[in-house]
Write a protein that holds these residues in place. Structure first.
Motif, mmCIF file in Angstrom:
data_model
loop_
_atom_site.group_PDB
_atom_site.id
_atom_site.type_symbol
_atom_site.label_atom_id
_atom_site.label_comp_id
_atom_site.label_asym_id
_atom_site.label_seq_id
_atom_site.Cartn_x
_atom_site.Cartn_y
_atom_site.Cartn_z
ATOM 1 N N ASN A 74 0.830 -1.199 0.000
ATOM 2 C CA ASN A 74 0.000 0.000 0.000
ATOM 3 C C ASN A 74 0.871 1.257 0.000
ATOM 4 O O ASN A 74 0.428 2.328 0.382
ATOM 5 C CB ASN A 74 -0.952 0.006 1.202
ATOM 6 C CG ASN A 74 -0.209 0.014 2.518
ATOM 7 O OD1 ASN A 74 1.021 -0.008 2.551
ATOM 8 N ND2 ASN A 74 -0.941 0.027 3.605
ATOM 9 N N ASP A 75 2.127 1.103 -0.428
ATOM 10 C CA ASP A 75 3.057 2.222 -0.446
ATOM 11 C C ASP A 75 4.180 1.926 -1.445
ATOM 12 O O ASP A 75 4.223 0.861 -2.057
ATOM 13 C CB ASP A 75 3.649 2.428 0.955
ATOM 14 C CG ASP A 75 4.152 3.842 1.192
ATOM 15 O OD1 ASP A 75 4.218 4.637 0.222
ATOM 16 O OD2 ASP A 75 4.505 4.155 2.332
ATOM 17 N N VAL A 76 5.102 2.846 -1.571
ATOM 18 C CA VAL A 76 6.317 2.636 -2.355
ATOM 19 C C VAL A 76 7.218 1.686 -1.560
ATOM 20 O O VAL A 76 7.313 1.781 -0.338
ATOM 21 C CB VAL A 76 7.021 3.988 -2.610
ATOM 22 C CG1 VAL A 76 8.372 3.782 -3.271
ATOM 23 C CG2 VAL A 76 6.139 4.897 -3.450
ATOM 24 N N LEU A 77 7.868 0.775 -2.262
ATOM 25 C CA LEU A 77 8.768 -0.180 -1.620
ATOM 26 C C LEU A 77 10.208 0.289 -1.795
ATOM 27 O O LEU A 77 10.679 0.408 -2.918
ATOM 28 C CB LEU A 77 8.599 -1.568 -2.248
ATOM 29 C CG LEU A 77 7.210 -2.185 -2.142
ATOM 30 C CD1 LEU A 77 7.098 -3.373 -3.072
ATOM 31 C CD2 LEU A 77 6.934 -2.575 -0.705
ATOM 32 N N GLY A 78 10.884 0.555 -0.710
ATOM 33 C CA GLY A 78 12.265 1.006 -0.781
ATOM 34 C C GLY A 78 13.257 -0.127 -0.639
ATOM 35 O O GLY A 78 12.921 -1.217 -0.182
ATOM 36 N N HIS A 79 14.480 0.123 -1.081
ATOM 37 C CA HIS A 79 15.618 -0.785 -0.892
ATOM 38 C C HIS A 79 15.380 -2.175 -1.485
ATOM 39 O O HIS A 79 15.698 -3.184 -0.881
ATOM 40 C CB HIS A 79 15.971 -0.905 0.590
ATOM 41 C CG HIS A 79 16.139 0.407 1.264
ATOM 42 N ND1 HIS A 79 17.224 1.225 1.035
ATOM 43 C CD2 HIS A 79 15.340 1.065 2.133
ATOM 44 C CE1 HIS A 79 17.098 2.321 1.765
ATOM 45 N NE2 HIS A 79 15.969 2.258 2.423
ATOM 46 N N GLN A 80 14.829 -2.241 -2.693
ATOM 47 C CA GLN A 80 14.535 -3.510 -3.351
ATOM 48 C C GLN A 80 15.693 -3.929 -4.253
ATOM 49 O O GLN A 80 16.152 -3.158 -5.086
ATOM 50 C CB GLN A 80 13.256 -3.402 -4.177
ATOM 51 C CG GLN A 80 12.036 -3.022 -3.377
ATOM 52 C CD GLN A 80 11.683 -4.049 -2.342
ATOM 53 O OE1 GLN A 80 11.348 -5.185 -2.672
ATOM 54 N NE2 GLN A 80 11.764 -3.659 -1.077
ATOM 55 N N THR A 81 16.148 -5.166 -4.077
ATOM 56 C CA THR A 81 17.220 -5.709 -4.904
ATOM 57 C C THR A 81 16.644 -6.213 -6.227
ATOM 58 O O THR A 81 15.420 -6.315 -6.396
ATOM 59 C CB THR A 81 17.925 -6.888 -4.202
ATOM 60 O OG1 THR A 81 16.975 -7.965 -4.075
ATOM 61 C CG2 THR A 81 18.474 -6.485 -2.841
ATOM 62 N N LYS A 82 17.522 -6.573 -7.127
ATOM 63 C CA LYS A 82 17.108 -7.139 -8.410
ATOM 64 C C LYS A 82 16.248 -8.390 -8.184
ATOM 65 O O LYS A 82 15.230 -8.580 -8.839
ATOM 66 C CB LYS A 82 18.355 -7.467 -9.236
ATOM 67 C CG LYS A 82 18.101 -7.933 -10.627
ATOM 68 C CD LYS A 82 19.428 -8.109 -11.361
ATOM 69 C CE LYS A 82 19.237 -8.616 -12.759
ATOM 70 N NZ LYS A 82 20.510 -8.742 -13.484
ATOM 71 N N GLU A 83 16.636 -9.211 -7.228
ATOM 72 C CA GLU A 83 15.879 -10.431 -6.919
ATOM 73 C C GLU A 83 14.504 -10.082 -6.346
ATOM 74 O O GLU A 83 13.498 -10.715 -6.687
ATOM 75 C CB GLU A 83 16.653 -11.320 -5.949
ATOM 76 C CG GLU A 83 17.914 -11.922 -6.536
ATOM 77 C CD GLU A 83 19.094 -10.935 -6.631
ATOM 78 O OE1 GLU A 83 19.106 -9.915 -5.897
ATOM 79 O OE2 GLU A 83 19.983 -11.181 -7.458
ATOM 80 N N ASP A 84 14.449 -9.073 -5.470
ATOM 81 C CA ASP A 84 13.164 -8.618 -4.931
ATOM 82 C C ASP A 84 12.259 -8.150 -6.067
ATOM 83 O O ASP A 84 11.068 -8.461 -6.101
ATOM 84 C CB ASP A 84 13.352 -7.454 -3.950
ATOM 85 C CG ASP A 84 14.119 -7.813 -2.702
ATOM 86 O OD1 ASP A 84 14.058 -8.981 -2.257
ATOM 87 O OD2 ASP A 84 14.794 -6.907 -2.167
ATOM 88 N N ILE A 85 12.829 -7.391 -6.983
ATOM 89 C CA ILE A 85 12.062 -6.839 -8.098
ATOM 90 C C ILE A 85 11.537 -7.950 -9.001
ATOM 91 O O ILE A 85 10.395 -7.899 -9.448
ATOM 92 C CB ILE A 85 12.904 -5.808 -8.877
ATOM 93 C CG1 ILE A 85 13.160 -4.594 -7.976
ATOM 94 C CG2 ILE A 85 12.215 -5.403 -10.183
ATOM 95 C CD1 ILE A 85 14.231 -3.660 -8.463
ATOM 96 N N ASN A 86 12.330 -8.979 -9.236
ATOM 97 C CA ASN A 86 11.855 -10.106 -10.041
ATOM 98 C C ASN A 86 10.666 -10.787 -9.364
ATOM 99 O O ASN A 86 9.713 -11.198 -10.044
ATOM 100 C CB ASN A 86 12.979 -11.096 -10.310
ATOM 101 C CG ASN A 86 13.899 -10.623 -11.415
ATOM 102 O OD1 ASN A 86 13.484 -9.892 -12.319
ATOM 103 N ND2 ASN A 86 15.154 -11.005 -11.345
#
Length: 101
Positions: A74-86
């Motif tokens: 329900n918000d912007v997600l900070g500190h996301q790695t490439k793996e998190d983004i996948n």
């Protein structure tokens, strides 16, 4: 399947970083940004070249808004790695399929 590596990045409009957009057939998408003092690190200097801020979007590449009511966040997600983004990409693609099945 779409992954982080499929996202085209350009210079962020503020001139200090990178911005990528990707959209999926159901009208959901992602915005990824990385620059000095983004939302998730506004109180400290940006020092990590390996993380991004991710916003879930609703709309098209030409006209979109941040979507604050998905099951992902329900918000912007900070500190996301490439793996998190996948993982987020996979989840967003599943959202589209769930809505249309």
């Amino acid at each position: 399947m779409v992954t982080f590596d499929n996202i085209e990045f350009r210079q962020h409009p503020n001139g200090e970083g990178s911005h990528g957009l990707i959209f999926f057939p159901g009208g959901y998408g992602l915005s990824l940004i990385r620059f000095k003092h983004p939302y998730s690190t506004r109180y400290s200097s940006y020092t990590d070249d390996n993380t991004w801020e991710v916003a879930i979007l609703k709309g098209t590449k030409e006209q979109w808004e941040i979507c604050y009511d998905t099951e992902i966040t329900n918000d912007v997600l900070g500190h996301q790695t490439k793996e998190d983004i996948n993982r987020i990409i996979k989840h967003v693609q599943r959202l589209y399929n769930d809505e249309n099945n």
